[in-house]
Design a protein around this motif. Structure first.
Motif, PDB file in Angstrom:
ATOM      1  N   CYS A  17      -6.199  -1.332  -7.857  1.00  0.00           N
ATOM      2  CA  CYS A  17      -5.657  -2.037  -6.684  1.00  0.00           C
ATOM      3  C   CYS A  17      -6.695  -2.944  -6.058  1.00  0.00           C
ATOM      4  CB  CYS A  17      -5.175  -1.039  -5.630  1.00  0.00           C
ATOM      5  SG  CYS A  17      -3.618  -0.304  -6.055  1.00  0.00           S
ATOM      6  N   ILE A  21      -6.498  -6.884  -5.625  1.00  0.00           N
ATOM      7  CA  ILE A  21      -6.604  -7.561  -4.326  1.00  0.00           C
ATOM      8  C   ILE A  21      -7.657  -8.654  -4.424  1.00  0.00           C
ATOM      9  CG2 ILE A  21      -7.333  -7.273  -1.927  1.00  0.00           C
ATOM     10  CD1 ILE A  21      -6.072  -4.496  -1.995  1.00  0.00           C
TER      11      ILE A  21
ATOM     12  N   ILE B  12      14.595   1.865  -4.605  1.00  0.00           N
ATOM     13  CA  ILE B  12      15.106   0.496  -4.596  1.00  0.00           C
ATOM     14  C   ILE B  12      16.129   0.307  -3.478  1.00  0.00           C
ATOM     15  CG2 ILE B  12      16.469  -1.168  -5.914  1.00  0.00           C
ATOM     16  CD1 ILE B  12      14.983  -0.240  -8.377  1.00  0.00           C
ATOM     17  N   GLN B  48       0.967  15.919  -5.791  1.00  0.00           N
ATOM     18  CA  GLN B  48       0.161  14.706  -5.736  1.00  0.00           C
ATOM     19  C   GLN B  48       0.549  13.674  -6.779  1.00  0.00           C
ATOM     20  OE1 GLN B  48      -3.616  16.658  -6.065  1.00  0.00           O
ATOM     21  NE2 GLN B  48      -4.054  16.288  -3.908  1.00  0.00           N
ATOM     22  N   ARG B  49       0.777  14.157  -8.010  1.00  0.00           N
ATOM     23  CA  ARG B  49       0.989  13.182  -9.068  1.00  0.00           C
ATOM     24  C   ARG B  49       2.287  12.419  -8.846  1.00  0.00           C
ATOM     25  NH1 ARG B  49      -0.527  14.842 -14.976  1.00  0.00           N
ATOM     26  NH2 ARG B  49      -2.326  15.514 -13.774  1.00  0.00           N
ATOM     27  N   MET B  52       1.808   9.950  -6.047  1.00  0.00           N
ATOM     28  CA  MET B  52       1.113   8.715  -6.438  1.00  0.00           C
ATOM     29  C   MET B  52       2.035   7.805  -7.234  1.00  0.00           C
ATOM     30  SD  MET B  52      -2.818   9.676  -7.267  1.00  0.00           S
ATOM     31  CE  MET B  52      -2.566  11.083  -8.302  1.00  0.00           C
ATOM     32  N   VAL B  56       2.998   4.086  -6.106  1.00  0.00           N
ATOM     33  CA  VAL B  56       2.765   2.852  -6.850  1.00  0.00           C
ATOM     34  C   VAL B  56       4.038   2.004  -6.858  1.00  0.00           C
ATOM     35  CG1 VAL B  56       2.350   1.916  -9.151  1.00  0.00           C
ATOM     36  CG2 VAL B  56       0.939   3.756  -8.301  1.00  0.00           C
ATOM     37  N   LEU B  61       6.784  -2.937  -5.052  1.00  0.00           N
ATOM     38  CA  LEU B  61       7.939  -3.656  -4.481  1.00  0.00           C
ATOM     39  C   LEU B  61       7.519  -4.454  -3.252  1.00  0.00           C
ATOM     40  CD1 LEU B  61      10.938  -1.173  -4.660  1.00  0.00           C
ATOM     41  CD2 LEU B  61      10.641  -3.305  -5.881  1.00  0.00           C
ATOM     42  N   ASP B  63       4.471  -5.388  -2.400  1.00  0.00           N
ATOM     43  CA  ASP B  63       3.513  -6.439  -2.748  1.00  0.00           C
ATOM     44  C   ASP B  63       4.211  -7.647  -3.336  1.00  0.00           C
ATOM     45  OD1 ASP B  63       0.972  -5.679  -1.923  1.00  0.00           O
ATOM     46  OD2 ASP B  63       0.835  -4.212  -3.530  1.00  0.00           O
ATOM     47  N   GLY B  71      -1.550  -5.847  -4.268  1.00  0.00           N
ATOM     48  CA  GLY B  71      -2.227  -4.567  -4.367  1.00  0.00           C
ATOM     49  C   GLY B  71      -2.515  -3.969  -3.003  1.00  0.00           C
ATOM     50  N   PHE B  72      -2.355  -4.775  -1.965  1.00  0.00           N
ATOM     51  CA  PHE B  72      -2.625  -4.332  -0.592  1.00  0.00           C
ATOM     52  C   PHE B  72      -1.772  -3.126  -0.227  1.00  0.00           C
ATOM     53  CE2 PHE B  72      -1.688  -4.744   4.000  1.00  0.00           C
ATOM     54  CZ  PHE B  72      -2.974  -4.657   4.502  1.00  0.00           C
ATOM     55  N   TYR B  73      -0.478  -3.231  -0.468  1.00  0.00           N
ATOM     56  CA  TYR B  73       0.413  -2.129  -0.123  1.00  0.00           C
ATOM     57  C   TYR B  73       0.322  -1.002  -1.143  1.00  0.00           C
ATOM     58  CZ  TYR B  73       2.368  -4.941   3.534  1.00  0.00           C
ATOM     59  OH  TYR B  73       2.505  -5.682   4.664  1.00  0.00           O
ATOM     60  N   THR B  74       0.191  -1.383  -2.420  1.00  0.00           N
ATOM     61  CA  THR B  74       0.121  -0.367  -3.464  1.00  0.00           C
ATOM     62  C   THR B  74      -1.013   0.605  -3.173  1.00  0.00           C
ATOM     63  OG1 THR B  74       0.827  -2.110  -4.950  1.00  0.00           O
ATOM     64  CG2 THR B  74       0.135  -0.061  -5.950  1.00  0.00           C
ATOM     65  N   LEU B  75      -2.173   0.050  -2.811  1.00  0.00           N
ATOM     66  CA  LEU B  75      -3.334   0.889  -2.530  1.00  0.00           C
ATOM     67  C   LEU B  75      -2.998   1.913  -1.456  1.00  0.00           C
ATOM     68  CD1 LEU B  75      -6.333   1.309  -3.079  1.00  0.00           C
ATOM     69  CD2 LEU B  75      -6.839  -0.275  -1.256  1.00  0.00           C
ATOM     70  N   VAL B  78      -0.315   4.583  -2.607  1.00  0.00           N
ATOM     71  CA  VAL B  78      -0.867   5.566  -3.537  1.00  0.00           C
ATOM     72  C   VAL B  78      -1.568   6.672  -2.751  1.00  0.00           C
ATOM     73  CG1 VAL B  78      -2.683   5.918  -5.232  1.00  0.00           C
ATOM     74  CG2 VAL B  78      -1.091   4.048  -5.514  1.00  0.00           C
ATOM     75  N   TYR B  79      -2.345   6.263  -1.747  1.00  0.00           N
ATOM     76  CA  TYR B  79      -3.049   7.261  -0.949  1.00  0.00           C
ATOM     77  C   TYR B  79      -2.089   8.131  -0.147  1.00  0.00           C
ATOM     78  CZ  TYR B  79      -7.805   6.166  -2.092  1.00  0.00           C
ATOM     79  OH  TYR B  79      -8.973   6.056  -2.764  1.00  0.00           O
ATOM     80  N   TYR B  82      -0.864  10.690  -2.480  1.00  0.00           N
ATOM     81  CA  TYR B  82      -1.908  11.650  -2.837  1.00  0.00           C
ATOM     82  C   TYR B  82      -2.196  12.612  -1.694  1.00  0.00           C
ATOM     83  CZ  TYR B  82      -6.386  13.478  -4.404  1.00  0.00           C
ATOM     84  OH  TYR B  82      -7.401  14.306  -4.777  1.00  0.00           O
TER      85      TYR B  82
END
Lengths: 283, 172
Positions: A17, A21, B12, B48-49, B52, B56, B61, B63, B71-75, B78-79, B82
């Protein structure tokens, strides 16, 4: 053991990610096929849901509006009478203007852009950003950087495009900056969106030179020197202009012409500003 | 397999409702963050899995919808998956308090993330205004919606289990 694996996956995803970015801050051209691909699935769904939603909403609000309609009709009739009279007067002035324009060999520089109409199919529901998506894309000749109009004024700019959709950032978005000028005096200024002003329906105007002649109620249009906005598009009217504390510039507020609360149709100008300066000050 | 497909569909649908339906409702001054609710619920219920994985999906979606850095939102999502997955050991079906508390924390963390990386770095310091006008209304809406969505997810889960059991018995 399981949780250790998960930690590796998390670390991997984090790295991916952050790398993405970093890369997309520089360029996101390569993402377009992916966006378009996902768009093929999502856009029909979004359009469909939007159509159903709009239909229901319109039926409900139609019923409510019917009550006020009779009164409004009477008022509008009076308005029409007044306008017909005014129109007669204006059209005679129009002939005069035409004649004078030809005299000065001024071609009508403004409002001759190619436009295409599009329907808003999705909005950002969160309050942090003001972006929306429309149902026309690169297949209809729309490109990144096209200006978007609504209700007779500037509404935003296209920030990315798929085959059949485009994402538009409104000028009321907090990160939006439009280089503008006052129509009467030609003084340049900056029109910026501001989240704290958005609920009052205002934008901020800044960087007017102190001796510049911008008064409350002046028409503010996009400037000639903007790198991304075509010149002469009406943005709104100036309000509460005051001199800044640094005594060098003035700033104030702008009341936009476009109505952002319930955007449904927009016009997209498919002409791009020709001088594309890659290092331009405004995105 | 079937569960994954249904969860995908839910994500979705949530994304579509969030972007196409909520903005049409005029009296809704703030709207719940459905994707956040789904992501943390999956993390909390399934570990957790799974958290995550759905994080993602939801992040991608978002992003794709926004045109900021990809990747801003994905990051963030994901957290969310987790961290909420850690609490999965406290998960049992009728326990609604913890998910509600988690929902508040997730919502606050989400808004803080957006504020710091998209507003604070541009020098917007009006924290109290943003807190009052955006964060608190959205958090309240999200918590209320969590009550509904979480029940819905439990219901779907139970229904699927029943469905699978019945199928097994007919085969045997």
């Amino acid at each position: 053991m399981e949780s250790k694996h998960n930690r590796y996956i998390l670390a991997g995803l984090t790295v991916v990610c952050i790398a993405l970015i970093g890369i997309t801050m520089v360029t996101d051209q390569w993402l377009e096929p992916l966006r378009t691909g996902v768009g093929y699935v999502l856009i029909p769904i979004q359009s469909g849901v939007n159509k159903v939603g709009v239909t229901i909403y319109e039926q409900l609000s139609d019923y409510g509006k019917l009550k006020g309609a009779v009164e409004e009709n009477r008022r509008l009739q009076e308005e029409i009478d007044r306008l017909i009279e005014e129109n007669n007067r204006l059209s005679s002035e129009q002939f005069e203007l035409q004649r004078l324009r030809e005299l000065y060999a001024l071609d009508q520089q403004y409002m001759q852009y190619q436009k295409t109409a599009a329907r808003v199919i999705a909005n950002d529901s969160g309050d942090w950003f003001q972006v929306f998506r429309v149902n026309k894309g690169s297949a209809d000749g729309i490109q990144v950087g096209n200006n978007v109009l609504a209700g007779g004024g500037l509404a935003g700019i296209v920030t990315d495009v798929g085959a059949h959709y485009a994402t538009v950032r409104s000028i009321i978005d907090d990160s939006s900056r439009v280089s503008a000028m006052a129509l009467q005096s030609g003084d340049t200024c900056m029109v910026g969106g501001d989240l704290t002003l958005y609920k009052e329906g205002r934008l901020s105007i800044s960087d007017i030179k102190k001796d510049g002649d911008v008064k409350d109620g002046d028409r503010i249009v996009t400037s000639n020197i903007s790198t991304t906005y075509l010149p002469g598009i009406l943005i709104g009217y100036a309000a509460d202009i005051t001199v800044d504390s640094n005594q060098l510039t003035s700033s104030g507020y702008l009341v936009p012409v476009a109505e952002f609360n319930n955007l449904q149709e927009v016009l997209i100008i498919t002409d791009l500003k020709e001088i594309q300066d890659p290092a331009g000050g405004e995105p | 397999m079937k569960r994954t497909a249904i969860n995908l569909l839910l994500i979705i649908v949530a994304f579509t409702i969030q972007n196409c339906v909520f903005p049409l409702i005029p009296f809704l001054s703030a709207s719940p963050n459905l994707l956040l609710i789904l992501t943390f619920s999956f993390g909390f219920m399934k570990g957790q899995r799974a958290g995550m994985f759905y994080g993602v999906l939801a992040g991608i979606l978002l992003d794709l919808f926004y045109s900021g850095p990809f990747g801003f939102y994905t990051l963030f999502y994901v957290y969310v998956g987790y961290v909420n997955g850690i609490c999965t050991k406290y998960y049992y079906e009728e326990y609604i308090t913890l998910p509600l508390v988690l929902s508040v924390f997730n919502e606050l963390a989400y808004n803080l993330y957006v504020y710091v990386f998209r507003f604070l770095i541009r020098g917007r310091l009006n924290v109290l205004y943003y807190l009052k006008e955006l964060v608190i209304p959205e958090t309240i809406f999200t918590v209320v919606t969590t009550l509904l969505i979480y029940r819905l997810l439990l219901y779907i889960g139970r229904w699927l289990t029943e469905f699978e059991n019945r199928r097994d018995t007919t085969i045997v």
